[in-house]
Design a protein around this motif. Structure first.
Motif, short mmCIF file in Angstrom:
data_model
loop_
_atom_site.label_atom_id
_atom_site.label_comp_id
_atom_site.label_asym_id
_atom_site.label_seq_id
_atom_site.Cartn_x
_atom_site.Cartn_y
_atom_site.Cartn_z
N THR A 196 42.35 -66.80 72.25
CA THR A 196 43.09 -65.56 72.49
C THR A 196 43.61 -65.03 71.16
O THR A 196 44.18 -65.79 70.36
CB THR A 196 44.27 -65.81 73.45
N TYR A 197 43.42 -63.72 70.92
CA TYR A 197 43.84 -63.11 69.66
C TYR A 197 44.83 -61.98 69.95
O TYR A 197 44.59 -61.13 70.81
CB TYR A 197 42.62 -62.55 68.91
N PRO A 198 45.96 -61.97 69.24
CA PRO A 198 46.99 -60.95 69.50
C PRO A 198 46.60 -59.59 68.93
O PRO A 198 45.65 -59.46 68.15
CB PRO A 198 48.21 -61.51 68.77
N LYS A 199 47.36 -58.59 69.31
CA LYS A 199 47.19 -57.25 68.74
C LYS A 199 47.36 -57.32 67.22
O LYS A 199 48.15 -58.09 66.70
CB LYS A 199 48.24 -56.31 69.35
N LEU A 200 46.61 -56.50 66.51
CA LEU A 200 46.58 -56.39 65.05
C LEU A 200 45.81 -57.53 64.37
O LEU A 200 45.83 -57.65 63.14
CB LEU A 200 47.99 -56.29 64.45
N SER A 201 45.13 -58.37 65.14
CA SER A 201 44.23 -59.36 64.53
C SER A 201 43.15 -58.62 63.73
O SER A 201 42.82 -57.47 64.03
CB SER A 201 43.59 -60.24 65.60
N GLU A 202 42.60 -59.29 62.73
CA GLU A 202 41.64 -58.65 61.83
C GLU A 202 40.21 -58.74 62.37
O GLU A 202 39.81 -59.77 62.92
CB GLU A 202 41.71 -59.29 60.44
N ILE A 203 39.44 -57.66 62.16
CA ILE A 203 38.02 -57.61 62.51
C ILE A 203 37.24 -57.31 61.24
O ILE A 203 37.29 -56.20 60.71
CB ILE A 203 37.73 -56.52 63.57
N HIS A 204 36.54 -58.31 60.71
CA HIS A 204 35.80 -58.17 59.45
C HIS A 204 34.30 -58.10 59.71
O HIS A 204 33.77 -58.93 60.48
CB HIS A 204 36.04 -59.37 58.53
N PRO A 205 33.56 -57.20 59.08
CA PRO A 205 32.09 -57.30 59.08
C PRO A 205 31.68 -58.60 58.36
O PRO A 205 32.34 -59.03 57.41
CB PRO A 205 31.64 -56.07 58.28
N VAL A 206 30.60 -59.19 58.80
CA VAL A 206 30.10 -60.44 58.22
C VAL A 206 28.75 -60.18 57.57
O VAL A 206 27.91 -59.46 58.11
CB VAL A 206 29.99 -61.54 59.29
N HIS A 207 28.55 -60.77 56.37
CA HIS A 207 27.31 -60.59 55.63
C HIS A 207 26.64 -61.94 55.37
O HIS A 207 27.32 -62.96 55.21
CB HIS A 207 27.58 -59.92 54.28
N ALA A 208 25.32 -61.92 55.30
CA ALA A 208 24.54 -63.08 54.87
C ALA A 208 23.36 -62.55 54.06
O ALA A 208 22.50 -61.85 54.59
CB ALA A 208 24.06 -63.89 56.06
N TYR A 209 23.34 -62.87 52.77
CA TYR A 209 22.32 -62.33 51.87
C TYR A 209 21.60 -63.46 51.13
O TYR A 209 22.21 -64.46 50.74
CB TYR A 209 22.94 -61.39 50.83
N LEU A 210 20.32 -63.23 50.92
CA LEU A 210 19.52 -64.06 50.02
C LEU A 210 19.26 -63.26 48.75
O LEU A 210 18.81 -62.11 48.81
CB LEU A 210 18.18 -64.42 50.68
N PHE A 211 19.56 -63.85 47.60
CA PHE A 211 19.29 -63.22 46.31
C PHE A 211 18.18 -64.00 45.61
O PHE A 211 18.24 -65.23 45.52
CB PHE A 211 20.54 -63.21 45.43
#
Length: 320
Positions: A196-211
């Motif tokens: 359970t996550y409260p109001k104002l919890s953070e939502i981040h985009p997630v990346h996975a890259y190969l260089f």
């Protein structure tokens, strides 16, 4: 009177003859000197032009090196960033066997590239996974549900992976669909949340890259394929993105704490990637061959230079 007149005419003829003969000699000498000076000036001009083009080519590959190193450093430094929880690789890896940063051999990297992708060269490569430093906020508490209501300050898209975090716990999910409203998004996830996550919890985009470094489909003036640094998004079925051309090799050494210092090892010597605290990046760049082709007597071969850069993985010096 007539004798005097004839004497004057003879004197004038002698003077004109003398001046005419002297001017031919002077003209010949002047012409020879002019040709000599012109050859010197042409030689100086060519040398200045070649030197200018050489320095311009050197500055160009130096600029490419700086851009490439800065880009690689930025991505490596933020690997293992999972929001406001100050922990490393919190079981969030989507691609990389629970490691948010990992170096790869050419054979290991090949499994992430389809036959349609551009060819991989026999140099080092690496994977980075992390949450983006930008984030949206939960506008309503979310229990063990598959629906989130979030703020609109990020351009979130279907099939995008996101990290949900309240700075005490976090988890990763994929966006199935989005309903867009005036001040919010309603997001349907691919699974129900585990906590359970409260109001104002953070939502981040997630990346996975190969260089990695690969060959482009373009050729230089000698007919050789031009090489470039590539980035492959491992969370989307698309072709690699060319970041910077002219990169010949990418070599990485990985720093591990040892006896109060940092010891750098090759990819084959690392058995626990969570212990890597820093990376030594070494790239080799070669200029276009057109300059050496245009002036083969002055520039025997294209300019080839090597640049190094060091980067520390975020938070790992303190926590490893």
């Amino acid at each position: 009177m007539e004798n005097q007149h004839n004497a004057i005419k003879s004197l004038i003829k002698y003077s004109l003859k003398k001046q005419f003969g002297a001017s031919l000699v002077e003209l010949s000498v002047a012409a020879a000197l002019s040709v000599f000076l012109l050859l010197i000036l042409v030689s100086v001009f060519i040398n200045l032009k070649v030197g200018w083009k050489y320095n311009l080519s050197l500055l160009n590959i130096q600029k490419k090196a700086q851009i490439s190193l800065q880009l690689l450093k930025k991505n490596i430094q933020t690997a293992s960033y999972w929001g406001c929880i100050n922990q490393i690789d919190k079981g969030n890896s989507l691609i990389n066997n629970q490691f948010a940063f990992k170096g790869l051999t050419p054979n290991q990297a090949k499994r992430f590239l389809s036959a349609a992708n551009l060819p991989l060269l026999s140099t080092d490569s690496f994977i980075v996974e992390s949450a983006d430093v930008t984030y949206a906020r939960l506008l309503q508490p979310a229990g063990e549900t598959d629906t989130l209501v979030v703020s609109k300050n990020l351009d979130l898209q279907p099939n995008q992976w996101i990290l949900i975090s309240d700075c005490q716990q976090n988890e990763i999910a994929r966006i199935e669909s989005i309903q867009r409203y005036a001040a919010s998004y309603t997001i349907l996830l691919n699974h129900r949340l585990n906590a359970t996550y409260p109001k104002l919890s953070e939502i981040h985009p997630v990346h996975a890259y190969l260089f990695y470094v690969g060959a482009t489909q373009r050729k230089d003036s000698n007919g050789d394929y031009i090489k470039a640094l590539y980035q492959k998004n491992l969370l989307k079925p698309n072709n690699p993105t060319e970041l910077e051309q002219g990169i010949d090799t990418l070599n990485l050494s990985y720093g591990i704490k040892s006896n109060g210092g940092i010891e750098y090892k090759s990819v084959q010597q690392i058995h626990n990637w969570q212990k890597v605290v820093s990376v030594l990046i070494r790239i080799t760049l070669t200029s276009d061959s057109s300059l050496s082709k245009a002036y083969p007597d002055k520039i025997k071969k294209p300019i080839k230079k090597e640049w190094d850069g060091y980067v520390v993985l975020q938070n790992r010096i303190q926590t490893t």
